[in-house]
Design a protein around this motif. Sequence first.
Motif: not given
Length: 564
Positions: A508-519
Amino acid sequence: MTVQTKNTINFNLQIILKYWILFFVIINYETKLFSQNLPEIINNKKIATENYLPDFSFAGYQFGEKQIPKISENIILATDFGVIPNDGLDDSKSLLKAIEAANKVQGNGVLQLPAGKLILSTVLYLERSNFVLRGAGTGEGGTEIFCPRPMMYFKNPASLNELREYLVEFDKRQIEKENNIDLPFSQYAWSGGFIWTQVPGERVKSYLGKYDTPQVVLAKVVEGKRGEHIIEVSETDGLNVGDVVQLELFNTEGEQGAIITDLYKNTNVKVGSHHWAFPTLPIVRQQVEITAINKNKVTIKSPLTISIKPSYKAQLVEWKHLKEVGIEHFKITFPSTPYVAHHVEQGYNGIFLTRLFNSWVNDIVIENAESGILTEEIANVTIQNIVTQGSNLAHYTVAMAGVHNVLVKNLRVYNKAIHPLSFNTFSTKNVYQQCEVFVNPVLDQHSGANHQNLFDNITVHLSPLENKTYPLFAGGGAGYWKPSHGSYSTFWNLNVQLFSKLDLKVPIELNGMKDGPFSRIIGVHGNHSFVVRYEPNSYQEFINLPINLEPSLYNYQLKNRIKK
């Protein structure tokens, strides 16, 4: 000594030697095993140096170093002021009288609520330090505060005058054409509560520049390094050891300001205009306690989130606040009501915490709230053993906005919420620890220069979408405050439990964040296999592996700090 005796002794020594060798082999093996089962970001010096991980251990009451106190002196009984449980009558006026009496008590004071059902149709403002509002428990035989009417029917709070004017001036509206909705925002969408801590007359949040007043500047800050505790200041005459003040950093360089680069590390993310449109608004702030002063060097209790440069015009300013305030051991309930729309909340909010330091909320159940616990400009507060539940759709459960070093521990979310766990504007170094979300989980980071916050040992329960994905990592907030968060937001030991059994061959792919740098995403695991898509430049480790040896990063860091 006989030959036989000598042989016996030699034989026994050989056995003892073998056992010692075996013992050291086992110890060495276990040490290696221990080492191999810790993430490299805390166990490999080279990896740790190359991938900065903030120290989150300063979050919570008394910087995590002391337990929440049990205050037993100066107990005031609400029943002495006319509060009668279970009689079906409104208790608001009697509760206000009891709080007025409690405000006159010298030293610590506890307002003890009786067991049974109380009815509240006004706001209870808690406006003094060293005060505890205490019920008789959340279970059977405990205290229930039932709020039958929303705050929209109350007199408008004076402390929200600026917010109301802002909403009108900028015509803030919720528009959903598909649902035929075009409605003005409510002042209670992210503010207000039936139990409300505040410093009377103090502005909590800036919405309109015309209301800005000069700060009481105690010192200009010349220099300081990220992760360290010593800052260089221009003067120390207005500073004292033990003071709790606010550190403020500004963007005075416009759209290309160095502080923007520092927050987002020059990644390819869209930065909203609020980062440069208000140069007098501090873009980074921390409430700090002064622990030492040596000439022009000041030591602060918790570390800096970013390095201080001359262009940031950093300063220490006066911060008015309450301290040692406790809210504990009762249930708040609201009626089941139809949902109108996002940002159009009627005012069924449980608790609103503002201007608090070294305080706590403990053992509270909140049912059918639009927002359970809201926060703004608080620091080193522990919010623990909280349950949110009910049939109403909530906006927030326990939300963190404009806060520093706040610890939310053992939160259980049984109700559906738009933002079940949320770090909002200006929030830094806060922790959700050992929380569990049972319905539509979202780990929200809500823009507004929030950075270096931690989701620690969280459990979520979810059903993936048909395409075998789930948007667990959300990035809410208005476009003018984007991106969703700054560098070094951290997820540690995230336990993902699927409701239904799926083909184990398909992750399962957990996603949703495209603009959260260097987590930092370390230890995502559960009852299925997962892949994590988190952009840009995320550091990932221990994917599909639990961190059994150190399940809580907060506890690990606190333990190591206290040892030093």
